[in-house]
Design a protein around this motif. Structure first.
Motif, mmCIF file in Angstrom:
data_model
loop_
_atom_site.group_PDB
_atom_site.id
_atom_site.type_symbol
_atom_site.label_atom_id
_atom_site.label_comp_id
_atom_site.label_asym_id
_atom_site.label_seq_id
_atom_site.Cartn_x
_atom_site.Cartn_y
_atom_site.Cartn_z
ATOM 1 N N HIS A 26 39.756 45.161 46.614
ATOM 2 C CA HIS A 26 39.712 44.514 47.726
ATOM 3 C C HIS A 26 40.845 44.476 48.580
ATOM 4 O O HIS A 26 41.986 44.143 47.903
ATOM 5 C CB HIS A 26 39.037 42.990 47.738
ATOM 6 N N PRO A 27 41.059 44.744 49.995
ATOM 7 C CA PRO A 27 42.015 44.850 50.735
ATOM 8 C C PRO A 27 42.763 43.390 50.956
ATOM 9 O O PRO A 27 42.020 42.409 50.958
ATOM 10 C CB PRO A 27 41.831 45.403 51.851
ATOM 11 N N THR A 28 44.029 43.051 50.501
ATOM 12 C CA THR A 28 44.381 41.660 50.563
ATOM 13 C C THR A 28 44.772 41.363 52.025
ATOM 14 O O THR A 28 45.450 42.197 52.847
ATOM 15 C CB THR A 28 45.751 41.703 49.882
ATOM 16 N N VAL A 41 44.153 35.786 49.440
ATOM 17 C CA VAL A 41 42.874 36.134 50.247
ATOM 18 C C VAL A 41 42.535 37.414 50.413
ATOM 19 O O VAL A 41 43.431 37.990 50.943
ATOM 20 C CB VAL A 41 43.068 35.406 51.690
ATOM 21 N N THR A 42 41.319 37.913 49.979
ATOM 22 C CA THR A 42 40.949 39.343 50.130
ATOM 23 C C THR A 42 39.697 39.503 51.166
ATOM 24 O O THR A 42 39.117 38.242 51.253
ATOM 25 C CB THR A 42 40.815 40.084 48.816
ATOM 26 N N SER A 43 39.334 40.697 51.312
ATOM 27 C CA SER A 43 37.911 40.721 52.044
ATOM 28 C C SER A 43 37.087 41.678 51.230
ATOM 29 O O SER A 43 37.631 42.787 50.985
ATOM 30 C CB SER A 43 38.379 41.332 53.488
ATOM 31 N N GLY A 47 32.454 38.975 53.110
ATOM 32 C CA GLY A 47 33.411 37.842 53.499
ATOM 33 C C GLY A 47 34.530 37.928 52.934
ATOM 34 O O GLY A 47 35.135 38.911 52.312
ATOM 35 N N LEU A 48 35.299 36.656 52.938
ATOM 36 C CA LEU A 48 36.589 36.582 52.163
ATOM 37 C C LEU A 48 36.440 35.957 50.945
ATOM 38 O O LEU A 48 35.372 35.398 50.341
ATOM 39 C CB LEU A 48 37.190 35.364 52.969
ATOM 40 N N LEU A 49 37.310 36.370 49.994
ATOM 41 C CA LEU A 49 37.290 36.128 48.447
ATOM 42 C C LEU A 49 38.716 35.539 48.317
ATOM 43 O O LEU A 49 39.863 35.962 48.849
ATOM 44 C CB LEU A 49 37.168 37.476 47.725
ATOM 45 N N ASN A 63 38.327 36.257 42.926
ATOM 46 C CA ASN A 63 37.195 36.811 43.860
ATOM 47 C C ASN A 63 36.159 35.388 44.040
ATOM 48 O O ASN A 63 34.997 35.556 43.991
ATOM 49 C CB ASN A 63 36.535 37.739 43.050
ATOM 50 N N LEU A 64 36.819 34.338 44.234
ATOM 51 C CA LEU A 64 36.039 33.217 44.524
ATOM 52 C C LEU A 64 35.604 33.056 45.987
ATOM 53 O O LEU A 64 36.217 33.282 46.662
ATOM 54 C CB LEU A 64 36.442 31.747 44.417
ATOM 55 N N ARG A 65 34.149 32.663 46.195
ATOM 56 C CA ARG A 65 33.718 32.446 47.719
ATOM 57 C C ARG A 65 34.291 31.148 48.208
ATOM 58 O O ARG A 65 34.685 30.348 47.142
ATOM 59 C CB ARG A 65 32.290 32.454 47.618
#
Length: 99
Positions: A26-28, A41-43, A47-49, A63-65
């Motif tokens: 996932h891109p940071t 925070v990644t995407s 949505g955001l992770l 990778n928490l929502r």
């Protein structure tokens, strides 16, 4: 001739493996370095992770929502939540220039 074919197949296999591995990342967007934790925070397409790690780099959760971050790390969530860009108007807006 057979050596060239085997080498080509190995190179092609490695290339496919590297591409598949990169596609899963996932891109940071940003990292928030706190006193005892680092929040990354990644995407992804949904949505955001959020990933939480210790200062020494040990990943506590990945990778928490947003809801999961709030439930597992309410103190972290209180610091991260006001920094999220949104079109909703709130009274608790804190400017943050995350890098």
């Amino acid at each position: 001739m057979a050596q060239v074919s085997v080498a080509t197949l190995l190179l092609l296999g490695f290339s496919l493996f590297a591409t598949a591995t990169r596609a899963q990342e996932h891109p940071t967007i940003t990292r928030l370095v706190m006193r005892d934790r680092t929040i990354t925070v990644t995407s992804d397409s949904n949505g955001l992770l959020y990933s939480v790690s210790t200062k020494d780099g040990t990943v506590l959760n990945a990778n928490l929502r947003e809801e999961q971050l709030q439930a597992k790390y309410p103190d972290v969530y209180e610091n991260v939540r006001p920094a999220i860009a949104s079109d909703k108007v709130t009274d608790s807006v804190i400017p943050w220039a995350g890098m």
